[in-house]
Design an enzyme around this catalytic site. Structure first.
Site, PDB file in Angstrom:
ATOM      1  N   ARG A 114      -2.040 -12.584  -6.806  1.00 23.29           N
ATOM      2  CA  ARG A 114      -2.724 -11.291  -6.920  1.00 23.29           C
ATOM      3  C   ARG A 114      -2.182 -10.392  -8.030  1.00 23.29           C
ATOM      4  O   ARG A 114      -2.654  -9.281  -8.205  1.00 23.29           O
ATOM      5  CB  ARG A 114      -2.690 -10.570  -5.588  1.00 23.29           C
ATOM      6  CG  ARG A 114      -3.528 -11.324  -4.577  1.00 23.29           C
ATOM      7  CD  ARG A 114      -3.562 -10.680  -3.222  1.00 23.29           C
ATOM      8  NE  ARG A 114      -3.926 -11.700  -2.250  1.00 23.29           N
ATOM      9  CZ  ARG A 114      -3.997 -11.519  -0.964  1.00 23.29           C
ATOM     10  NH1 ARG A 114      -3.721 -10.356  -0.443  1.00 23.29           N
ATOM     11  NH2 ARG A 114      -4.344 -12.489  -0.163  1.00 23.29           N
ATOM     12  N   ARG A 136       7.596  17.200   7.466  1.00 31.23           N
ATOM     13  CA  ARG A 136       6.543  16.421   6.801  1.00 31.23           C
ATOM     14  C   ARG A 136       5.374  16.254   7.748  1.00 31.23           C
ATOM     15  O   ARG A 136       5.548  15.994   8.934  1.00 31.23           O
ATOM     16  CB  ARG A 136       7.091  15.052   6.381  1.00 31.23           C
ATOM     17  CG  ARG A 136       8.240  15.125   5.388  1.00 31.23           C
ATOM     18  CD  ARG A 136       7.814  15.650   4.040  1.00 31.23           C
ATOM     19  NE  ARG A 136       6.847  14.774   3.414  1.00 31.23           N
ATOM     20  CZ  ARG A 136       7.140  13.907   2.449  1.00 31.23           C
ATOM     21  NH1 ARG A 136       8.358  13.818   1.977  1.00 31.23           N
ATOM     22  NH2 ARG A 136       6.204  13.145   1.927  1.00 31.23           N
ATOM     23  N   PRO A 157       6.375  -9.804   0.308  1.00 30.00           N
ATOM     24  CA  PRO A 157       7.832  -9.759   0.315  1.00 30.00           C
ATOM     25  C   PRO A 157       8.334  -8.331   0.488  1.00 30.00           C
ATOM     26  O   PRO A 157       8.006  -7.457  -0.290  1.00 30.00           O
ATOM     27  CB  PRO A 157       8.222 -10.307  -1.059  1.00 30.00           C
ATOM     28  CG  PRO A 157       6.953 -10.626  -1.767  1.00 30.00           C
ATOM     29  CD  PRO A 157       5.835 -10.026  -1.009  1.00 30.00           C
ATOM     30  N   GLU A 158       9.109  -8.123   1.520  1.00 31.83           N
ATOM     31  CA  GLU A 158       9.755  -6.833   1.746  1.00 31.83           C
ATOM     32  C   GLU A 158      11.259  -7.069   1.640  1.00 31.83           C
ATOM     33  O   GLU A 158      11.688  -8.128   1.194  1.00 31.83           O
ATOM     34  CB  GLU A 158       9.339  -6.279   3.118  1.00 31.83           C
ATOM     35  CG  GLU A 158       7.827  -6.120   3.249  1.00 31.83           C
ATOM     36  CD  GLU A 158       7.365  -5.583   4.593  1.00 31.83           C
ATOM     37  OE1 GLU A 158       8.135  -4.856   5.237  1.00 31.83           O
ATOM     38  OE2 GLU A 158       6.238  -5.899   4.996  1.00 31.83           O
ATOM     39  N   HIS A 161      -0.492 -20.245 -10.115  1.00 30.37           N
ATOM     40  CA  HIS A 161      -0.474 -18.831 -10.520  1.00 30.37           C
ATOM     41  C   HIS A 161       0.894 -18.372 -11.014  1.00 30.37           C
ATOM     42  O   HIS A 161       1.348 -17.295 -10.656  1.00 30.37           O
ATOM     43  CB  HIS A 161      -0.912 -17.928  -9.363  1.00 30.37           C
ATOM     44  CG  HIS A 161      -2.130 -18.410  -8.645  1.00 30.37           C
ATOM     45  ND1 HIS A 161      -3.376 -18.412  -9.227  1.00 30.37           N
ATOM     46  CD2 HIS A 161      -2.301 -18.930  -7.407  1.00 30.37           C
ATOM     47  CE1 HIS A 161      -4.253 -18.895  -8.366  1.00 30.37           C
ATOM     48  NE2 HIS A 161      -3.629 -19.222  -7.260  1.00 30.37           N
TER      49      HIS A 161
END
Length: 259
Positions: A106, A139, A2-3, A88
């Site tokens: 997870r 950067r 999920p983003e 889960h």
DNA sequence: ACGAGTACCTGGCAGC
DNA sequence: TGCTGCCAGGTACTCG
């Protein structure tokens, strides 16, 4: 995985249903799932009314009356389930009318009481080529790593960073500080475009980690991916993956379209 | 301050 | 068929 678009899609499904409800209980179903919030702190939330839901980056906040918000993060395999059951299940919220749970095989998901330090909101009004240029300036890290760094830009993960770089025609391994003005311009626009499109399609549903919204409905953005999960790009060219690891993993790109 | 590497965790799958 | 071992991936941590 999920983003931003998946969280936004989940928020839109949940907000009208949960608003006005009160929390009855919050329970950790899987010991160790939430490191920080003690069971005691969660207990104190009982009875509080839900004012609304908010999203920041990939984090979903449940805003409460008279309390700091309860913040959920789905890690990479988490999914929200409203009024249903799933395998889960790690965390559960019972409200006066609903039950919301996090299913997360997870266990990378988290429950927090405040947001971590997060960078620019890519769909917000403040995000511009100028801001992105500022973040990339001098950067040396690969631009993809910087794009996925939540402290710089909040919400892009592997899928959408991959897509945005493709649409901008920029190679993932290029040092952030070496992007031209034109490339930064294209990347800022592409990031917004890719995210907005995915939000409109209700998030990604991809082969290995299918995204389902809280009602179990799949998103439609996966099929729209240009690179992600493909051997040959939507552009028709065979894709390549970087030999060097970027942010700990290989990056997929089109050697023809990305320079 | 920055960049790289790794631990966390488990399902799925390639390879034997 | 059944086992092993590797991989994915977001975040937080350490190390240089």
């Amino acid at each position: 995985m999920p983003e931003l678009p998946e969280i936004e899609a989940s928020k839109r499904v949940l907000a009208p249903r949960l608003r006005g409800d009160s929390l009855v209980s919050c329970r950790i179903l899987s010991p160790g799932f939430c490191r920080n919030p003690s069971a005691r702190r969660l207990e104190k939330l009982s009875g509080r009314a839900i004012r609304g839901l908010a999203r920041r980056g990939k984090y979903l906040a449940i805003e409460l009356e008279g309390s700091t918000p309860l913040i959920l993060h789905l890690g990479m395999s988490g999914r929200l389930i409203l009024d249903g059951r799933g395998p889960h299940e790690r965390f559960e919220i019972q409200t006066t009318r609903h039950r919301l749970s996090i299913s997360d095989p997870r266990r990378f998901g988290r429950v927090l009481f405040r947001f971590p330090k997060l960078g620019a909101e890519p769909l917000g009004p403040g995000f511009s080529p100028r801001i992105l240029a500022e973040l990339l300036r001098r950067r040396k890290a690969p631009v993809k790593a910087l794009l996925m760094d939540q402290r710089l830009v909040a919400g892009l993960g592997n899928i959408y960073a991959t897509e945005a770089l493709f649409e901008a025609g920029v190679r993932p391994g290029k040092a952030g500080g070496r992007l031209s003005r034109a490339e930064i311009e294209r990347l800022a626009r592409a990031s917004r475009r890719v995210l907005r499109r995915a939000v409109r399609l209700g998030g990604s549903t991809l082969a290995d980690q299918a995204y389902l919204d809280p009602l179990g409905k799949p998103g439609r953005a996966g099929a729209a991916a240009s690179l992600y999960g493909r051997a040959v790009g939507r552009c028709g060219h065979p894709l390549r993956s970087t030999r060097r690891l970027i942010a700990g993993r290989r990056a997929i790109y089109c050697p023809v379209c990305q320079r």
